[in-house]
Design a protein around this motif. Structure first.
Motif, short mmCIF file in Angstrom:
data_model
loop_
_atom_site.label_atom_id
_atom_site.label_comp_id
_atom_site.label_asym_id
_atom_site.label_seq_id
_atom_site.Cartn_x
_atom_site.Cartn_y
_atom_site.Cartn_z
N UNK A 158 0.85 -1.20 0.00
CA UNK A 158 0.00 0.00 0.00
C UNK A 158 0.89 1.25 0.00
N UNK A 159 0.27 2.38 -0.34
CA UNK A 159 0.96 3.66 -0.17
C UNK A 159 -0.08 4.74 0.16
N UNK A 160 0.23 5.53 1.19
CA UNK A 160 -0.65 6.64 1.55
C UNK A 160 -0.39 7.78 0.57
N UNK A 161 -1.46 8.37 0.06
CA UNK A 161 -1.32 9.44 -0.92
C UNK A 161 -2.20 10.62 -0.49
N UNK A 162 -1.63 11.82 -0.55
CA UNK A 162 -2.43 13.03 -0.29
C UNK A 162 -2.80 13.24 1.16
N UNK A 163 -1.98 12.75 2.07
CA UNK A 163 -2.26 13.01 3.50
C UNK A 163 -2.32 14.53 3.71
N UNK A 164 -3.14 14.97 4.63
CA UNK A 164 -3.31 16.43 4.80
C UNK A 164 -2.02 17.11 5.20
N UNK A 165 -1.11 16.37 5.88
CA UNK A 165 0.18 17.00 6.21
C UNK A 165 0.99 17.23 4.93
N UNK A 166 0.87 16.34 3.96
CA UNK A 166 1.53 16.56 2.67
C UNK A 166 0.88 17.75 1.95
N UNK A 167 -0.43 17.83 2.06
CA UNK A 167 -1.13 18.92 1.36
C UNK A 167 -0.82 20.26 2.01
N UNK A 168 -0.90 20.33 3.35
CA UNK A 168 -0.79 21.65 3.98
C UNK A 168 0.67 22.06 4.23
N UNK A 169 1.53 21.10 4.58
CA UNK A 169 2.92 21.47 4.91
C UNK A 169 3.84 21.44 3.69
N UNK A 170 3.49 20.62 2.70
CA UNK A 170 4.40 20.44 1.56
C UNK A 170 3.76 20.82 0.23
N UNK A 171 2.62 21.48 0.30
CA UNK A 171 2.02 22.06 -0.90
C UNK A 171 1.52 21.07 -1.93
N UNK A 172 1.16 19.86 -1.53
CA UNK A 172 0.66 18.91 -2.53
C UNK A 172 -0.73 19.31 -3.02
N UNK A 173 -0.90 19.20 -4.31
CA UNK A 173 -2.17 19.55 -4.96
C UNK A 173 -2.78 18.30 -5.59
N UNK A 174 -4.10 18.37 -5.81
CA UNK A 174 -4.80 17.22 -6.39
C UNK A 174 -4.17 16.75 -7.70
#
Ligand code: PGA
Length: 256
Positions: free
Chosen positions: A91-107
């Motif tokens: 498995x792999x976690x994708x788009x965790x909110x910490x990635x979105x908010x702290x590291x600027x990940x976008x959809x």
């Protein structure tokens, strides 16, 4: 019926040697059971020692916390799906909110990660969830739907057969303030409806939707009492073997 799934997201915690010790402690406390799937997501640097501590064909699976969408190349600091597969991640976690908010990940990039995972036989665990301000503005459903749309658009029903969705309201993560079962169920139902509208009812009823955000041994039973909630993505409480064993036990004995 969907089998419960409990995932421990270690975040940036545990060295490789600490990981082996934590897994030993956990395995002493949790019996193997076919009634629930259990997945551990250590940091990249602990995946190999976690794999060795679990041993061959363990009933507990491994996840990574992130991946890059390219297969290889000049992407300093990144890790690809094939590298994770080689370490026996399933498995792999994708788009965790910490990635979105702290590291600027976008959809847009999250969608590429979901596709890269699927292409290499990794099951993506796609995280979605609203901020407190968005909830208070009555925008929970539209935010979550937009995240799902942005990350899953264009996938086939076959692709979706191995995808898991984790609903993680940002205000509940690491705050000790979990969503109530009713709040989680409302969002889980709207996610399932979105899947039915976008794909079909079979896909919608087969996909596992987990809840995450301050899950503890105290609230897991109430969350799992609803059949809209297929399990949990656990942060803080998964680092304590007693707490995590209790959470796993609740999933294993669900409706037993
Ligand atoms: P928490 O984290 O259980 O510590 O709230 C959950 C998560 O971020 O996945």
């Amino acid at each position: 019926m969907r089998r419960p799934l409990i995932i421990g997201n270690w975040k940036m915690n545990k060295t490789a040697s600490e990981a082996a010790a934590l897994i030993r402690d956990l395995r002493e406390r949790v019996p193997a059971s076919p009634n629930a799937d259990v997945v551990l997501a250590p940091p990249f640097t602990a995946l190999e020692s976690a794999r060795n501590a679990l041993g061959p064909s363990s009933w507990i699976s491994l996840a990574a916390q992130n991946l890059h969408w390219e297969t290889h190349g000049a992407f300093t600091g990144e890790v690809s799906a094939s590298m994770l597969r080689d370490l026996d991640c399933r498995y792999v976690i994708v788009g965790h909110s910490e990635r979105r908010t702290l590291f600027g990940e976008r959809d847009e990039n999250i969608q590429k990660k979901v596709r890269a995972a699927l292409m290499h036989g990794l099951s993506p665990i796609l995280c979605v969830g609203e901020s407190l301000a968005e909830r208070e503005a009555g925008r929970t459903e539209s935010v979550v739907t937009a995240q799902l749309n942005g990350s899953l658009a264009g996938l086939t029903t076959q692709d979706l057969a191995t995808v898991t969705i984790a609903y993680e309201p940002i205000w509940a993560i690491g705050t000790g303030r979990a969503a109530t079962t009713e709040q989680a169920v409302t969002v889980h139902r709207s996610i399932r409806l979105f899947m039915e509208t976008g794909w079909d009812s079979q896909t919608a009823s087969a996909i596992r939707i987990l809840y995450g955000g301050s899950v503890t041994p105290q609230n897991i039973e109430s969350l799992l009492a609803s059949d809209a909630i297929d399990g949990a993505l656990v942060g803080g409480a998964c680092l304590d073997p007693d707490s995590f064993a209790t959470i796993i036990g609740a999933a294993q004995t669900r409706r037993a």
